[in-house]
Design an enzyme around this catalytic site. Sequence first.
Site, PDB file in Angstrom:
ATOM      1  N   LYS A 173       0.456  -1.204   0.135  1.00 42.30           N
ATOM      2  CA  LYS A 173       0.333  -0.131   0.256  1.00 42.30           C
ATOM      3  C   LYS A 173       1.649   1.356  -0.106  1.00 42.30           C
ATOM      4  O   LYS A 173       1.387   1.590   1.439  1.00 42.30           O
ATOM      5  CB  LYS A 173      -0.791  -0.088   1.142  1.00 42.30           C
ATOM      6  CG  LYS A 173      -2.326   1.214   0.838  1.00 42.30           C
ATOM      7  CD  LYS A 173      -2.277   1.658   2.070  1.00 42.30           C
ATOM      8  CE  LYS A 173      -1.662   3.058   2.253  1.00 42.30           C
ATOM      9  NZ  LYS A 173      -1.450   4.181   1.994  1.00 42.30           N
ATOM     10  N   SER A 227       5.549   8.373   9.503  1.00 38.56           N
ATOM     11  CA  SER A 227       5.430   9.672  10.548  1.00 38.56           C
ATOM     12  C   SER A 227       5.102   9.107  12.079  1.00 38.56           C
ATOM     13  O   SER A 227       4.850   7.687  12.036  1.00 38.56           O
ATOM     14  CB  SER A 227       3.967  10.595  10.440  1.00 38.56           C
ATOM     15  OG  SER A 227       2.972   9.753  10.586  1.00 38.56           O
ATOM     16  N   GLU A 248       9.623   2.327  10.841  1.00 37.68           N
ATOM     17  CA  GLU A 248      10.690   3.433  10.761  1.00 37.68           C
ATOM     18  C   GLU A 248      10.087   4.480  10.080  1.00 37.68           C
ATOM     19  O   GLU A 248       9.365   4.715   9.630  1.00 37.68           O
ATOM     20  CB  GLU A 248      11.348   3.407   9.021  1.00 37.68           C
ATOM     21  CG  GLU A 248      12.638   2.267   8.748  1.00 37.68           C
ATOM     22  CD  GLU A 248      13.513   2.523   9.970  1.00 37.68           C
ATOM     23  OE1 GLU A 248      13.760   3.292  10.367  1.00 37.68           O
ATOM     24  OE2 GLU A 248      14.606   1.178  10.141  1.00 37.68           O
ATOM     25  N   CYS A 282      13.634  12.097   5.945  1.00 32.71           N
ATOM     26  CA  CYS A 282      13.671  11.647   7.413  1.00 32.71           C
ATOM     27  C   CYS A 282      14.923  11.710   7.523  1.00 32.71           C
ATOM     28  O   CYS A 282      15.363  11.992   9.161  1.00 32.71           O
ATOM     29  CB  CYS A 282      13.477  10.337   7.143  1.00 32.71           C
ATOM     30  SG  CYS A 282      14.194   9.242   6.301  1.00 32.71           S
ATOM     31  N   GLU A 381       9.601  17.014  14.364  1.00 32.10           N
ATOM     32  CA  GLU A 381       9.735  16.668  13.186  1.00 32.10           C
ATOM     33  C   GLU A 381       8.841  17.730  12.494  1.00 32.10           C
ATOM     34  O   GLU A 381       7.840  17.695  12.596  1.00 32.10           O
ATOM     35  CB  GLU A 381       9.575  15.368  12.712  1.00 32.10           C
ATOM     36  CG  GLU A 381      10.118  15.290  10.787  1.00 32.10           C
ATOM     37  CD  GLU A 381       9.883  14.011  10.917  1.00 32.10           C
ATOM     38  OE1 GLU A 381       8.504  13.703  10.292  1.00 32.10           O
ATOM     39  OE2 GLU A 381      10.529  13.100  10.232  1.00 32.10           O
TER      40      GLU A 381
HETATM   41  P1  NAD Z   1       2.323   9.305   7.308  1.00 31.14           P
HETATM   42  O1  NAD Z   1       1.883   8.368   8.457  1.00 31.14           O
HETATM   43  O2  NAD Z   1       1.487  10.147   7.222  1.00 31.14           O
HETATM   44  O3  NAD Z   1       2.117   8.057   6.260  1.00 31.14           O
HETATM   45  C1  NAD Z   1       2.272   6.709   6.167  1.00 31.14           C
HETATM   46  C2  NAD Z   1       2.222   5.473   5.756  1.00 31.14           C
HETATM   47  O4  NAD Z   1       1.416   5.208   6.063  1.00 31.14           O
HETATM   48  C3  NAD Z   1       0.959   5.953   3.834  1.00 31.14           C
HETATM   49  O5  NAD Z   1       0.760   4.911   3.331  1.00 31.14           O
HETATM   50  C4  NAD Z   1      -0.292   5.728   4.620  1.00 31.14           C
HETATM   51  O6  NAD Z   1      -1.625   5.843   3.904  1.00 31.14           O
HETATM   52  C5  NAD Z   1      -0.434   5.587   5.959  1.00 31.14           C
HETATM   53  N1  NAD Z   1      -1.261   5.139   6.873  1.00 31.14           N
HETATM   54  C6  NAD Z   1      -1.982   6.056   7.124  1.00 31.14           C
HETATM   55  N2  NAD Z   1      -2.505   5.912   8.348  1.00 31.14           N
HETATM   56  C7  NAD Z   1      -2.962   4.683   8.807  1.00 31.14           C
HETATM   57  C8  NAD Z   1      -3.537   3.351   9.970  1.00 31.14           C
HETATM   58  N3  NAD Z   1      -4.069   4.652  10.084  1.00 31.14           N
HETATM   59  N4  NAD Z   1      -3.558   2.553   9.440  1.00 31.14           N
HETATM   60  C9  NAD Z   1      -2.508   1.765   8.260  1.00 31.14           C
HETATM   61  N5  NAD Z   1      -1.902   2.992   7.402  1.00 31.14           N
HETATM   62  C10 NAD Z   1      -2.072   3.746   7.437  1.00 31.14           C
HETATM   63  O7  NAD Z   1       3.340   9.285   6.617  1.00 31.14           O
HETATM   64  P2  NAD Z   1       3.755   9.873   5.428  1.00 31.14           P
HETATM   65  O8  NAD Z   1       3.687  11.748   5.913  1.00 31.14           O
HETATM   66  O9  NAD Z   1       3.476   9.310   4.008  1.00 31.14           O
HETATM   67  O10 NAD Z   1       5.347  10.283   4.948  1.00 31.14           O
HETATM   68  C11 NAD Z   1       6.328  11.668   6.221  1.00 31.14           C
HETATM   69  C12 NAD Z   1       7.053  10.610   7.328  1.00 31.14           C
HETATM   70  O11 NAD Z   1       7.959   9.600   6.910  1.00 31.14           O
HETATM   71  C13 NAD Z   1       7.883  11.844   8.131  1.00 31.14           C
HETATM   72  O12 NAD Z   1       7.327  11.676   9.303  1.00 31.14           O
HETATM   73  C14 NAD Z   1       9.343  11.379   7.743  1.00 31.14           C
HETATM   74  O13 NAD Z   1      10.308  11.236   8.819  1.00 31.14           O
HETATM   75  C15 NAD Z   1       8.853   9.769   7.577  1.00 31.14           C
HETATM   76  N6  NAD Z   1       9.785   8.665   6.487  1.00 31.14           N
HETATM   77  C16 NAD Z   1      10.618   7.672   7.673  1.00 31.14           C
HETATM   78  C17 NAD Z   1      11.949   7.071   7.163  1.00 31.14           C
HETATM   79  C18 NAD Z   1      12.601   6.127   7.820  1.00 31.14           C
HETATM   80  O14 NAD Z   1      13.349   5.057   7.130  1.00 31.14           O
HETATM   81  N7  NAD Z   1      12.947   6.860   9.139  1.00 31.14           N
HETATM   82  C19 NAD Z   1      12.103   7.613   5.598  1.00 31.14           C
HETATM   83  C20 NAD Z   1      11.455   7.791   5.093  1.00 31.14           C
HETATM   84  C21 NAD Z   1       9.552   8.937   5.388  1.00 31.14           C
END
Ligand code: NAD
Length: 479
Positions: A173, A227, A248, A282, A381
């Site tokens: 997904k 996140s 992550e 990130c 962040e």
């Molecule tokens: P997000 O948490 O909003 O979404 C991530 C994924 O989770 C998306 O596919 C989203 O649809 C899904 N999701 C959302 N709610 C959910 C739920 N209730 N159940 C299951 N899945 C759900 O994050 P984002 O805004 O897409 O990405 C940015 C974040 O990602 C930042 O915090 C960044 O630091 C982090 N990030 C971390 C790394 C790492 O390796 N540490 C790498 C890249 C990005």
Amino acid sequence: MSEMYRNFIGGDWIAGAETARNINPSDLSDVIGEYARADKAQADTAIAAARAAFPAWSMSSVQDRANLLDAVGNTILARKDELGRLLSREEGKTLPEGIGEVVRAGQIFKFFGGEALRLAGEKIQSIRPGVEVEITREPLGVVGIITPWNFPIAIPAWKIAPALCYGNCVVFKPAELVPGSAWALSEIIIKAGIPAGVFNLVMGRGSVVGDAIINDRRVDAISFTGSVATGRAIAAKAIARMAKLQLEMGGKNPLVVLDDADLAVAVNCAVNGAFFSTGQRCTASSRLIVGANIHDRFVAALSERLGSLKVDDALIPGTDIGPVVDETQLKQNLDYIGIGQREGATLAYGGETLKRAKQGHYLAPALLTGATNAMRSSREEIFGPVASVIKVKDYDEALAVANDTDFGLSAGIVTTSLKHASHFKRQSQAGMIMVNLPTAGVDYHVPFGGRKGSSYGPREQGRYAREFFTVVKTAYTLP
Ligand code: NAD
């Protein structure tokens, strides 16, 4: 009428329960396509298909898996310009950054093509005479893969490639904001001949498709990047049903600049780490922890450099910083710049929205000076082109400030002192340490991940990926 892109479930292309437009953040009038969004029933069908495909796939020949992954990698590399353009068009990182990310995805698939042939076990002597002990690794089963928007092809690649390599089936997904690269990657995997059900693309909402994957007992393991808030919510549900979990999440990565640093190296590391890819990494250096003696020279040189950077359409040659990914993220960036100023920091450079030939989410890179590590803008962040400078008196204070955070993904130091570099490598509480290099930008064949609030579970990438994507079995035999 823009093109319609469907999900791939159980070996068939399936229309969504609803659709959503994929919009170019550099040009809000540019619709990349209409992408399917699955409902819970379609997610259930994908999980059932993956379950049904698992017995055969888990016993498939490693040569077949190696061939498939290598072929996927070759296709990605051959199409790097076109895929990089799509990626930059939907996510907003510059074209060279987009192509670079696509190349990385191709390399990852080729790497795991090789790894499929290298999975070894152990045979050791039992403490009981005549008994043999074998330790082997087996696939987990069905893996749910949930990814964020900021690396639309590399993060899916570094989860899907090892999952398939070690004999798992996948329900994938991608993030709602960037379905285009995920769809293109999926089509390449499918055209390479993946058996029906082994790989399923289920685009859709996190709260619907993501939630269905998290809560379904037929999904053995979940690999999530996103996140902290979402990661924590997912963890509570997944652990309640004992799913294997890899998370992550966010970062608040420090870049320490010591008084003895080479100023040019320090500025390069800060510009690259904090502002390239629009700061939407990130591993971005959002805290610049700078020695008192070099502080003023560093801030002056960094501000001058920021002034020379071109913020514009991600696809235009010469653009250094593309747009922010969407309106919500832009608002978050602006809010944090305001919060930082109200907490007492000075906006030394940028921070204002910009108008360009096309309407997009453009923001001048923002540098906050006079920040302290206690400010919210230094602790939470932001995930945009915003960095805070925190002045410190010496190395000891710099190290203490660097480690004083809830996160622990990446940490950097710029210094000409071997003594301080060595000490920092050992004492930093981050998963990845960079000496005289930006905090962002990592190799694809070595472990990636953090500590504290940034990560949970085994590392991703390189050979270490097998810790998550396989399960260990110990067998005793009396011949
Ligand atoms: P997000 O948490 O909003 O979404 C991530 C994924 O989770 C998306 O596919 C989203 O649809 C899904 N999701 C959302 N709610 C959910 C739920 N209730 N159940 C299951 N899945 C759900 O994050 P984002 O805004 O897409 O990405 C940015 C974040 O990602 C930042 O915090 C960044 O630091 C982090 N990030 C971390 C790394 C790492 O390796 N540490 C790498 C890249 C990005």
